[in-house]
Scaffold this motif. Sequence first.
Motif: not given
Length: 121
Positions: A49-51, A65-71
């Motif tokens: 994942a990237a943001i 649907g399973r992982f969430t990236i945030s910053r």
Amino acid sequence: QVQLVESGGGLVQAGGSLSLTCVASGSIFNINLMGWYRQTPGKQRELVAAITNGGSTNYADSVKGRFTISRDNAKNTVYLQMNSLKPEDTAGYYCNALLNSRGPIRYLEVWGQGTLVTVSS
């Protein structure tokens, strides 16, 4: 110098959750992109994942649907919330950042040392 420090890896049963944290420190002007990669022995490191600093995200199909990236830009920190974990998620997870450093300004790619995630069945 700029450093990335990951934390939060460990052992979890299938179906469980883990949260990974990566903190960037040092002479940083701004961070353009932060992301998480994973790797197992003998395989290429793959993007999980990237943001961007504006909040745009992308995910590998296997984790959607399973992982969430945030910053948190103010803290130079990126998180990866991992839910419904599967044994195939077992890997070393590495934080990556594309950033501009200070004194003088230079564009850098920086990697963390990795944190191990093990999912048991």
